[in-house]
Design a protein around this motif. Sequence first.
Motif, mmCIF file in Angstrom:
data_model
loop_
_atom_site.group_PDB
_atom_site.id
_atom_site.type_symbol
_atom_site.label_atom_id
_atom_site.label_comp_id
_atom_site.label_asym_id
_atom_site.label_seq_id
_atom_site.Cartn_x
_atom_site.Cartn_y
_atom_site.Cartn_z
ATOM 1 N N GLU A 62 23.420 59.774 -49.786
ATOM 2 C CA GLU A 62 24.694 59.181 -49.353
ATOM 3 C C GLU A 62 24.547 58.579 -47.956
ATOM 4 O OE1 GLU A 62 26.912 58.728 -51.418
ATOM 5 O OE2 GLU A 62 27.061 60.391 -52.828
ATOM 6 N N GLU A 118 31.108 55.099 -49.402
ATOM 7 C CA GLU A 118 29.822 55.765 -49.139
ATOM 8 C C GLU A 118 29.926 56.663 -47.908
ATOM 9 O OE1 GLU A 118 28.098 55.942 -51.449
ATOM 10 O OE2 GLU A 118 27.614 54.072 -52.454
ATOM 11 N N HIS A 165 31.576 59.783 -48.976
ATOM 12 C CA HIS A 165 30.691 60.674 -49.727
ATOM 13 C C HIS A 165 29.799 61.467 -48.772
ATOM 14 C CE1 HIS A 165 31.051 57.667 -53.323
ATOM 15 N NE2 HIS A 165 32.192 58.226 -52.991
ATOM 16 N N GLU A 167 31.645 55.786 -57.645
ATOM 17 C CA GLU A 167 30.305 55.309 -57.956
ATOM 18 C C GLU A 167 30.326 54.364 -59.161
ATOM 19 O OE1 GLU A 167 27.545 55.068 -55.786
ATOM 20 O OE2 GLU A 167 28.559 56.927 -55.315
HETATM 21 MN MN MN3 Z 1 27.958 57.320 -53.032
#
Ligand code: MN3
Length: 306
Positions: A68, A101, A104, A211
């Motif tokens: 990540e 992102e 995450h 995702e």
């Molecule tokens: Mn991700």
Amino acid sequence: MPHIAFTTTSRRLDRDLFPMRLYQKAKRLGVWDPASIDFRQDQQDWASFTAQEKDLIWLLLSLFIAGEEAVTLDLLPLIQVVAQEGRLEEEMYLTTFLFEEAKHTDFFSRFIEEVAPFQPVGNGDSSAPQSLAAYHTENYRHIFYEALPQALQALRSDPSPAAQIRASVTYNMIVEGLLAETGYHAFFTMLERNNLLPGLRKGIAYLKQDESRHIAYGIYLLSRLVAEHPQEWHTLESQMNSLLPFALGVVSDAFARYEVVPFGLVEEDFIHYAMHQFSKRFERLEKARFANLDDLQRLAQAELDS
Ligand code: MN3
Ligand code: FE
């Protein structure tokens, strides 16, 4: 480069364009907050795990968290190329992509801090690992330490279609499509089957949703590039094939660590799922070679719906 015209003053935003539909979705679904997930049951579960069980969870966490972080750090050059080409709708979607992102990274980081700390993060237990990087094997390092940053950073000096294809294959098809999807799926299934770590599962369920939009964008981008530049199909094909052995190696390495794999995890399930992801995307992209713009949107939509 000066601006010659603005999208919003010369035409209007194309709200039917696939990336714009992804953007609308991301505004609704991509706004979950890692800070609001309850980890109290996870902390109790963690305290009951054996040393081997903890080791496997730390291993998986080490692959996810660094992954990540890598995709957070490495996405910018692609956004820059899209912006330079004046693709406003695509860039609007990509702002949510990078935000997600980062989120995450935030999520796994918080789980590690509060549930599964390694030593420098505040675990006084000497059986906790000194660093999670110790779990990163040669195969993992090849993809996340080298191939991914290399393919994305290349765009800074080479925004050609071939370079964009190499970047998106590495990022969207191999790292996200094959590794992240397989990892989330298997991790989630194993925890669900054993009814463990409900907070982690909740976060992963959100992550999988985010995702799926990222990968759908990758399918759209690659389809667009291949449809516009059919002669670059071989670039796509060879980038996919050159990374596949390393990606499958990441999976095998994880299993090679254990004589008896904790939580009843089965290597076959992972490999099978990973190969299935790979071929499914490959077949979708093959169709893009002879597609027009309407077909592209359908291909990308099929990815999102699958
Ligand atoms: Mn991700
Ligand atoms: Fe992603």
